[in-house]
Design a protein around this motif. Structure first.
Motif, mmCIF file in Angstrom:
data_model
loop_
_atom_site.group_PDB
_atom_site.id
_atom_site.type_symbol
_atom_site.label_atom_id
_atom_site.label_comp_id
_atom_site.label_asym_id
_atom_site.label_seq_id
_atom_site.Cartn_x
_atom_site.Cartn_y
_atom_site.Cartn_z
ATOM 1 N N GLU A 299 20.291 42.264 44.744
ATOM 2 C CA GLU A 299 20.594 41.427 45.683
ATOM 3 C C GLU A 299 21.483 42.073 46.904
ATOM 4 O OE1 GLU A 299 22.149 36.960 47.033
ATOM 5 O OE2 GLU A 299 21.773 37.338 44.854
ATOM 6 N N GLU A 300 21.211 41.913 47.945
ATOM 7 C CA GLU A 300 22.138 42.542 49.067
ATOM 8 C C GLU A 300 22.606 41.512 49.848
ATOM 9 O OE1 GLU A 300 20.668 45.139 52.837
ATOM 10 O OE2 GLU A 300 20.776 46.135 50.991
ATOM 11 N N ILE A 301 23.995 41.675 50.122
ATOM 12 C CA ILE A 301 24.678 40.521 51.109
ATOM 13 C C ILE A 301 25.307 41.263 52.082
ATOM 14 C CG2 ILE A 301 24.867 39.052 48.955
ATOM 15 C CD1 ILE A 301 28.012 39.950 48.938
ATOM 16 N N ASN A 302 25.975 40.406 52.997
ATOM 17 C CA ASN A 302 26.762 41.295 54.186
ATOM 18 C C ASN A 302 28.312 41.399 53.694
ATOM 19 O OD1 ASN A 302 24.996 41.328 56.175
ATOM 20 N ND2 ASN A 302 25.011 39.066 56.582
ATOM 21 N N ALA A 303 28.982 42.208 53.893
ATOM 22 C CA ALA A 303 30.475 42.478 53.464
ATOM 23 C C ALA A 303 31.143 41.171 53.241
ATOM 24 C CB ALA A 303 30.953 43.652 54.105
ATOM 25 N N CYS A 304 31.196 40.334 54.260
ATOM 26 C CA CYS A 304 32.162 38.990 54.393
ATOM 27 C C CYS A 304 31.797 37.865 53.743
ATOM 28 C CB CYS A 304 32.667 38.979 55.948
ATOM 29 S SG CYS A 304 33.592 40.477 56.468
ATOM 30 N N GLU A 305 30.425 38.061 52.976
ATOM 31 C CA GLU A 305 29.851 36.817 52.446
ATOM 32 C C GLU A 305 30.227 36.532 50.925
ATOM 33 O OE1 GLU A 305 25.550 36.702 54.480
ATOM 34 O OE2 GLU A 305 25.649 37.652 52.603
ATOM 35 N N SER A 306 30.498 35.397 50.531
ATOM 36 C CA SER A 306 30.716 34.906 49.268
ATOM 37 C C SER A 306 29.531 35.315 48.266
ATOM 38 C CB SER A 306 31.245 33.483 48.991
ATOM 39 O OG SER A 306 32.339 33.243 49.866
ATOM 40 N N VAL A 307 29.863 35.414 46.928
ATOM 41 C CA VAL A 307 28.693 35.864 46.276
ATOM 42 C C VAL A 307 28.864 34.516 45.077
ATOM 43 C CG1 VAL A 307 27.674 37.025 44.319
ATOM 44 C CG2 VAL A 307 28.785 37.951 46.382
ATOM 45 N N VAL A 308 27.872 33.986 44.602
ATOM 46 C CA VAL A 308 27.774 32.709 43.711
ATOM 47 C C VAL A 308 26.977 33.359 42.572
ATOM 48 C CG1 VAL A 308 26.970 30.429 43.238
ATOM 49 C CG2 VAL A 308 27.857 31.032 45.412
ATOM 50 N N VAL A 309 27.692 33.016 41.339
ATOM 51 C CA VAL A 309 27.290 33.719 40.088
ATOM 52 C C VAL A 309 26.952 32.477 38.929
ATOM 53 C CG1 VAL A 309 27.613 35.273 38.185
ATOM 54 C CG2 VAL A 309 28.290 35.774 40.383
ATOM 55 N N SER A 310 25.865 32.301 38.392
ATOM 56 C CA SER A 310 25.661 31.102 37.478
ATOM 57 C C SER A 310 25.473 31.847 36.079
ATOM 58 C CB SER A 310 24.726 30.285 37.946
ATOM 59 O OG SER A 310 25.080 29.679 38.966
ATOM 60 N N VAL A 311 25.819 30.867 35.080
ATOM 61 C CA VAL A 311 25.550 31.448 33.866
ATOM 62 C C VAL A 311 25.303 30.245 32.933
ATOM 63 C CG1 VAL A 311 28.054 31.674 33.031
ATOM 64 C CG2 VAL A 311 26.118 33.095 31.844
ATOM 65 N N GLU A 312 24.414 30.401 31.873
ATOM 66 C CA GLU A 312 24.364 28.993 30.859
ATOM 67 C C GLU A 312 25.220 29.652 29.676
ATOM 68 O OE1 GLU A 312 22.241 26.468 30.870
ATOM 69 O OE2 GLU A 312 21.725 27.047 33.252
ATOM 70 N N VAL A 313 25.964 28.318 29.344
ATOM 71 C CA VAL A 313 26.835 28.407 28.132
ATOM 72 C C VAL A 313 26.283 27.517 27.040
ATOM 73 C CG1 VAL A 313 29.231 28.196 27.138
ATOM 74 C CG2 VAL A 313 28.716 29.313 29.500
ATOM 75 N N GLU A 314 26.308 28.097 25.951
ATOM 76 C CA GLU A 314 25.581 27.036 24.765
ATOM 77 C C GLU A 314 26.600 27.070 23.625
ATOM 78 O OE1 GLU A 314 21.849 26.876 21.661
ATOM 79 O OE2 GLU A 314 22.135 28.637 22.777
ATOM 80 N N ASN A 315 26.794 25.752 23.166
ATOM 81 C CA ASN A 315 27.868 25.450 22.115
ATOM 82 C C ASN A 315 26.743 25.509 20.691
ATOM 83 O OD1 ASN A 315 29.258 24.995 19.886
ATOM 84 N ND2 ASN A 315 29.844 22.852 20.896
ATOM 85 N N SER A 316 26.722 26.659 20.138
ATOM 86 C CA SER A 316 25.799 26.845 18.913
ATOM 87 C C SER A 316 26.381 26.340 17.641
ATOM 88 C CB SER A 316 25.440 28.432 18.791
ATOM 89 O OG SER A 316 26.617 29.161 18.798
ATOM 90 N N GLY A 317 27.806 25.828 17.767
ATOM 91 C CA GLY A 317 28.277 25.381 16.495
ATOM 92 C C GLY A 317 27.855 23.796 16.271
ATOM 93 N N ILE A 318 28.616 23.328 15.306
ATOM 94 C CA ILE A 318 28.379 21.958 14.820
ATOM 95 C C ILE A 318 29.533 20.853 15.190
ATOM 96 C CG2 ILE A 318 26.932 22.447 13.002
ATOM 97 C CD1 ILE A 318 29.474 22.277 11.024
ATOM 98 N N TRP A 319 30.387 21.590 15.929
ATOM 99 C CA TRP A 319 31.873 20.813 16.524
ATOM 100 C C TRP A 319 31.812 20.776 17.822
ATOM 101 C CZ3 TRP A 319 33.381 18.674 12.273
ATOM 102 C CH2 TRP A 319 33.300 19.049 11.005
#
Length: 109
Positions: free
Chosen positions: A1-21
């Motif tokens: 992805e290409e952005i302008n130098a003064c722009e913010s960048v938004v990053v997302s990730v999925e986090v999974e609780n694979s435990g039982i608690w």
């Protein structure tokens, strides 16, 4: 992805609780500059958050923002902050183990 130098960048990730608690988790967002002519950090922590009370087998989407000033370097002679055009790599995880949570973006003037 290409952005302008003064722009913010938004990053997302999925986090999974694979435990039982019920679990809490820290999500850390790191960045490095892959091609620069200025001295930069090898790895820079640019944002983080803590998610709490994640139920067993639940997925939570975490969204963090990289502000433009966090992409800057200090120019040696004038001591001004500069956002250098180039390719930046972002890594997200709960420590310094980034299994598949890497991506890149490029800034331009």
């Amino acid at each position: 992805e290409e952005i302008n130098a003064c722009e913010s960048v938004v990053v997302s990730v999925e986090v999974e609780n694979s435990g039982i608690w019920l679990a809490d988790e820290s999500v850390l967002l790191y960045m490095s500059v892959l091609n620069t002519t200025y001295p930069t950090d090898n790895l820079r922590l640019v944002n983080f958050t803590r998610i709490v009370n994640v139920k067993p087998n639940a997925m939570v989407t975490v969204t963090l923002t990289i502000q433009p000033q966090w992409m800057s370097v200090v120019e040696t002679y004038t001591q001004r902050q500069l956002i250098v055009p180039g390719i930046y790599q972002v890594m997200m995880g709960n420590n310094l183990e980034f299994v598949d949570a890497k991506n890149t973006f490029e800034t331009r003037l």
